[in-house]
Design a protein around this motif. Structure first.
Motif, PDB file in Angstrom:
ATOM      1  N   SER A  76       6.318  -6.199   5.583  1.00 42.05           N
ATOM      2  CA  SER A  76       5.419  -7.262   5.127  1.00 42.05           C
ATOM      3  C   SER A  76       4.980  -7.077   3.672  1.00 42.05           C
ATOM      4  N   GLY A 109       0.481   4.670   4.402  1.00 43.32           N
ATOM      5  CA  GLY A 109      -0.543   4.124   3.521  1.00 43.32           C
ATOM      6  C   GLY A 109      -1.857   3.896   4.255  1.00 43.32           C
ATOM      7  N   TYR A 150      -4.681   4.060  14.725  1.00 44.04           N
ATOM      8  CA  TYR A 150      -4.732   5.049  15.810  1.00 44.04           C
ATOM      9  C   TYR A 150      -4.315   6.405  15.260  1.00 44.04           C
ATOM     10  N   GLY A 198       0.863  -1.174   0.000  1.00 40.69           N
ATOM     11  CA  GLY A 198       0.000   0.000   0.000  1.00 40.69           C
ATOM     12  C   GLY A 198       0.901   1.225   0.000  1.00 40.69           C
ATOM     13  N   GLY A 199       1.151   1.764   1.205  1.00 43.39           N
ATOM     14  CA  GLY A 199       2.042   2.924   1.336  1.00 43.39           C
ATOM     15  C   GLY A 199       3.484   2.532   1.618  1.00 43.39           C
ATOM     16  N   GLY A 200       3.755   1.246   1.804  1.00 48.23           N
ATOM     17  CA  GLY A 200       5.127   0.770   2.020  1.00 48.23           C
ATOM     18  C   GLY A 200       5.694   1.117   3.388  1.00 48.23           C
ATOM     19  N   HIS A 201       4.842   1.376   4.385  1.00 47.88           N
ATOM     20  CA  HIS A 201       5.339   1.830   5.685  1.00 47.88           C
ATOM     21  C   HIS A 201       5.448   0.744   6.733  1.00 47.88           C
ATOM     22  N   ASN A 202       5.010  -0.452   6.421  1.00 48.33           N
ATOM     23  CA  ASN A 202       5.040  -1.474   7.473  1.00 48.33           C
ATOM     24  C   ASN A 202       6.474  -1.737   7.916  1.00 48.33           C
ATOM     25  N   GLY A 257      -2.626  -0.442   4.744  1.00 50.80           N
ATOM     26  CA  GLY A 257      -2.105  -1.180   5.888  1.00 50.80           C
ATOM     27  C   GLY A 257      -2.610  -0.610   7.202  1.00 50.80           C
ATOM     28  N   TYR A 300      -0.186  -4.101  19.225  1.00 54.06           N
ATOM     29  CA  TYR A 300      -0.864  -3.487  18.078  1.00 54.06           C
ATOM     30  C   TYR A 300      -0.152  -3.982  16.821  1.00 54.06           C
ATOM     31  N   VAL A 303      -0.953   9.667  12.213  1.00 54.75           N
ATOM     32  CA  VAL A 303      -0.403  10.999  12.459  1.00 54.75           C
ATOM     33  C   VAL A 303       0.725  11.404  11.509  1.00 54.75           C
ATOM     34  N   VAL A 335      -7.561  -5.069  -1.032  1.00 52.39           N
ATOM     35  CA  VAL A 335      -8.621  -4.057  -1.048  1.00 52.39           C
ATOM     36  C   VAL A 335      -8.250  -3.014  -2.101  1.00 52.39           C
TER      37      VAL A 335
HETATM   38  C1  LIG Z   1       6.199   6.859   9.720  1.00 48.80           C
HETATM   39  C2  LIG Z   1       5.097   5.962  10.206  1.00 48.80           C
HETATM   40  C3  LIG Z   1       4.035   6.515  10.916  1.00 48.80           C
HETATM   41  C4  LIG Z   1       2.999   5.695  11.369  1.00 48.80           C
HETATM   42  N1  LIG Z   1       1.959   6.259  12.074  1.00 48.80           N
HETATM   43  C5  LIG Z   1       0.932   5.495  12.475  1.00 48.80           C
HETATM   44  C6  LIG Z   1      -0.174   6.064  13.179  1.00 48.80           C
HETATM   45  O1  LIG Z   1      -0.211   7.260  13.459  1.00 48.80           O
HETATM   46  N2  LIG Z   1      -1.185   5.245  13.554  1.00 48.80           N
HETATM   47  C7  LIG Z   1      -1.177   3.909  13.294  1.00 48.80           C
HETATM   48  O2  LIG Z   1      -2.127   3.235  13.644  1.00 48.80           O
HETATM   49  N3  LIG Z   1      -0.143   3.340  12.616  1.00 48.80           N
HETATM   50  C8  LIG Z   1       0.903   4.097  12.220  1.00 48.80           C
HETATM   51  N4  LIG Z   1       1.958   3.528  11.569  1.00 48.80           N
HETATM   52  C9  LIG Z   1       1.961   2.084  11.348  1.00 48.80           C
HETATM   53  C10 LIG Z   1       1.199   1.772  10.067  1.00 48.80           C
HETATM   54  O3  LIG Z   1      -0.171   1.653  10.395  1.00 48.80           O
HETATM   55  C11 LIG Z   1       1.696   0.455   9.464  1.00 48.80           C
HETATM   56  O4  LIG Z   1       3.057   0.587   9.182  1.00 48.80           O
HETATM   57  C12 LIG Z   1       0.906   0.068   8.221  1.00 48.80           C
HETATM   58  O5  LIG Z   1       1.229  -1.262   7.896  1.00 48.80           O
HETATM   59  C13 LIG Z   1       1.231   0.979   7.068  1.00 48.80           C
HETATM   60  O6  LIG Z   1       0.460   0.673   5.959  1.00 48.80           O
HETATM   61  P1  LIG Z   1       1.072   0.811   4.490  1.00 48.80           P
HETATM   62  O7  LIG Z   1      -0.019   0.562   3.527  1.00 48.80           O
HETATM   63  O8  LIG Z   1       1.836   2.084   4.397  1.00 48.80           O
HETATM   64  O9  LIG Z   1       2.129  -0.362   4.554  1.00 48.80           O
HETATM   65  P2  LIG Z   1       2.627  -1.494   3.498  1.00 48.80           P
HETATM   66  O10 LIG Z   1       3.981  -1.830   3.980  1.00 48.80           O
HETATM   67  O11 LIG Z   1       2.458  -1.013   2.103  1.00 48.80           O
HETATM   68  O12 LIG Z   1       1.617  -2.625   3.756  1.00 48.80           O
HETATM   69  C14 LIG Z   1       1.587  -3.330   4.968  1.00 48.80           C
HETATM   70  C15 LIG Z   1       0.638  -4.509   4.853  1.00 48.80           C
HETATM   71  O13 LIG Z   1      -0.686  -4.025   4.795  1.00 48.80           O
HETATM   72  C16 LIG Z   1      -1.444  -4.813   3.895  1.00 48.80           C
HETATM   73  N5  LIG Z   1      -2.015  -3.918   2.887  1.00 48.80           N
HETATM   74  C17 LIG Z   1      -1.685  -2.643   2.609  1.00 48.80           C
HETATM   75  N6  LIG Z   1      -2.543  -2.131   1.724  1.00 48.80           N
HETATM   76  C18 LIG Z   1      -3.409  -3.117   1.424  1.00 48.80           C
HETATM   77  C19 LIG Z   1      -4.550  -3.200   0.576  1.00 48.80           C
HETATM   78  N7  LIG Z   1      -5.014  -2.148  -0.123  1.00 48.80           N
HETATM   79  N8  LIG Z   1      -5.201  -4.384   0.514  1.00 48.80           N
HETATM   80  C20 LIG Z   1      -4.810  -5.436   1.227  1.00 48.80           C
HETATM   81  N9  LIG Z   1      -3.741  -5.418   2.041  1.00 48.80           N
HETATM   82  C21 LIG Z   1      -3.069  -4.256   2.138  1.00 48.80           C
HETATM   83  C22 LIG Z   1      -0.544  -5.877   3.349  1.00 48.80           C
HETATM   84  O14 LIG Z   1      -0.706  -7.046   4.121  1.00 48.80           O
HETATM   85  C23 LIG Z   1       0.824  -5.317   3.593  1.00 48.80           C
HETATM   86  O15 LIG Z   1       1.765  -6.329   3.797  1.00 48.80           O
HETATM   87  C24 LIG Z   1       3.021   4.300  11.114  1.00 48.80           C
HETATM   88  C25 LIG Z   1       4.111   3.752  10.424  1.00 48.80           C
HETATM   89  C26 LIG Z   1       5.153   4.569   9.983  1.00 48.80           C
HETATM   90  C27 LIG Z   1       6.302   3.964   9.280  1.00 48.80           C
END
Ligand SMILES: Cc1cc2nc3c(=O)[nH]c(=O)nc-3n(C[C@H](O)[C@H](O)[C@H](O)COP(=O)(O)OP(=O)(O)OC[C@H]3O[C@@H](n4cnc5c(N)ncnc54)[C@H](O)[C@@H]3O)c2cc1C
Length: 431
Positions: A44, A101, A111, A36-40, A104, A374, A96, A162
């Motif tokens: 993952s 993304g 939160y 998604g946003g690559g932030h995990n 995720g 979490y 925040v 999704v």
């Molecule tokens: C700088 C930073 C700030 C953050 N701040 C917060 C915060 O304020 N509150 C909070 O709750 N969390 C926060 N997080 C944690 C964040 O919720 C997780 O890192 C989350 O996994 C990020 O989602 P992503 O889509 O960017 O990640 P990705 O690494 O792209 O995806 C993570 C996982 O999510 C799943 N996924 C993503 N998109 C989809 C989709 N569309 N359909 C199905 N599966 C999908 C997949 O299983 C994937 O492996 C933060 C993380 C970082 C790095």
């Protein structure tokens, strides 16, 4: 940090393209990861030998302001959603840091500043367009694929891709934001005052804390400071009065308050988490806020290896705890506190030192920790699915996984035991 090699990366623009990628993967026996946003922080979104479905070209948002609903593509960043909705004085509660993304974050919970007022991001998922492991495109809404919708609300990824979220929006106006800073000689008193204050604050107020290392004025070693930051979503003119009990109980060394827009609030955390840095987070839920918690936190803060690192904590409660348990897979709504040790550094040679600092800081919290974590802040698989979700939820998640992805094509590594990839010896990070 996650130096893994997928067999290919498929950058999709439509649900049909996601479906084609999924059919290609299953026909050829490849597992699938989703970006998604690559932030995990656990990485993952990427795995060796898997097909990575990259949703980053899918960032459209449609707002139906009258209905108070947004339709957001699965690859949206939080800033895409906020930019579209705040024009109408609306927002979906989310995290925040605006480059996170939506996908995720929402699937694992979500939160953020508005969580105590309105609930988690996952509580706002009204419906979802999902590409299943066999390539079928379905819409989960109401009773139609109700079990899937339940799992998408906080159960983590791994049940389908999704491609579009339908999200409930909430009204947002100007926000009163206040930052109070304490030096270490008064941090103990301020931490005690924080707990007493936070548990009494109205649901429209969210107060979080951070211990950070900052350069000392003039020469000399860095100093550790405590910052308490509050955002008040009621009448902004009332903000200072709301904060007064905290500031009276623990007068800060420096503080300031201002009225800002919700969009500004959402972007304030963006610069502290740059792409390309190395990260390790260790998080815990806590049952209490007392000396056995605050003392170890101050000790861990004094040992913080870098300036970019921090120990963050928050009192949860409010609408997070008030949401009916059965509506979503999200567990542990009733825990009052969450603490996260976030290590950030740049030199790969310092990986071990930084990860150990975060792990030891959290382990020192001992008996105050509530089992589980979490999911979105979990960097390793310290807890089983049953410990994270509880037995009943964990069994139901396993059933949903069995129904929608029986051969475990979608690897998320987060929630059900089935979805976890086997640990790799070469991962390199200390457990
Ligand atoms: C700088 C930073 C700030 C953050 N701040 C917060 C915060 O304020 N509150 C909070 O709750 N969390 C926060 N997080 C944690 C964040 O919720 C997780 O890192 C989350 O996994 C990020 O989602 P992503 O889509 O960017 O990640 P990705 O690494 O792209 O995806 C993570 C996982 O999510 C799943 N996924 C993503 N998109 C989809 C989709 N569309 N359909 C199905 N599966 C999908 C997949 O299983 C994937 O492996 C933060 C993380 C970082 C790095």
């Amino acid at each position: 940090m996650h130096d893994r090699r997928p067999v290919c990366v498929v950058r999709c623009r439509t649900a049909e393209q996601v479906s084609a990628a999924m059919r290609f993967a299953t026909a050829n026996g490849y597992p699938v990861t989703v970006r998604g946003g690559g932030h995990n922080v656990a990485g993952s979104a990427v795995a060796d030998g898997a097909v990575m479905i990259d949703l980053s070209p899918m960032r459209g948002v449609l707002v139906d302001a009258k209905a108070g609903v947004a339709h957001a593509d699965g690859g949206c960043l939080l800033r895409d959603l906020d930019a579209a909705t705040t024009r109408y004085g609306l927002a979906c509660p989310a995290g925040v840091v605006s480059h996170t993304g939506l996908g995720g974050l929402a699937l694992g919970g979500g939160y953020g500043w508005l969580a105590r007022t309105w609930g988690l991001t996952c509580d706002h998922i009204l419906a979802a367009e999902v590409v299943l492991a066999d390539g079928t495109i379905v819409r989960a809404e109401g009773d139609r694929h109700g079990d899937l919708l339940w799992a998408l609300r906080g159960g983590g990824g791994g049940f389908g891709v999704v491609t579009r979220f339908t999200l409930r929006l909430r009204p947002v106006g100007p926000v009163y934001r206040h930052v109070a800073q304490y030096s270490m000689d008064t941090a103990d008193q301020a931490l005690t005052a924080y707990g007493a204050f936070a548990e009494q604050q109205p649901d429209t107020l969210h107060t979080v804390g951070a211990l950070k290392r900052v350069p000392r004025r003039g020469a000399g070693a860095d100093e550790v400071v405590l910052r308490l930051t509050a955002a008040y979503f009621g009448d902004p003119d009332e903000g200072p009065r709301q904060l007064a009990p905290l500031l009276d109980a623990a007068p800060p060394k420096a503080d300031s308050g201002q009225v800002i827009s919700y969009a500004e609030l959402q972007a304030l955390g963006d610069h502290g988490e740059p792409a390309g840095a190395r990260y390790y987070t260790k998080s815990a839920y806590l049952s209490t806020w007392s000396e056995p918690v605050t003392r170890p936190l101050l000790l861990a803060a004094s040992e913080m290896p870098t300036r970019m690192s921090s120990i963050d904590f928050e009192y949860l409660g409010g609408a997070i705890a008030a949401e009916p348990e059965q509506e979503s897979a999200f567990p542990r709504r009733d825990v009052p506190y969450m603490v996260t040790a976030s290590a950030q550094w740049t030199d790969p040679a310092e990986d071990e030192e930084n990860a150990l600092w975060a792990r030891e800081g959290i382990q020192r919290l001992g008996a105050s920790r509530v089992p589980g974590v979490y999911l979105n802040y979990a960097q390793d698989t310290e807890w089983s699915s049953a410990e994270v979700f509880g037995d009943r939820r964990s069994r139901r998640l396993a059933e949903v996984k069995e129904t929608y992805d029986p051969t475990n094509v979608l690897r998320s590594g987060q929630n059900t035991e089935a979805a976890r990839p086997a640990p790799r010896a070469s991962e390199g990070m200390p457990k």
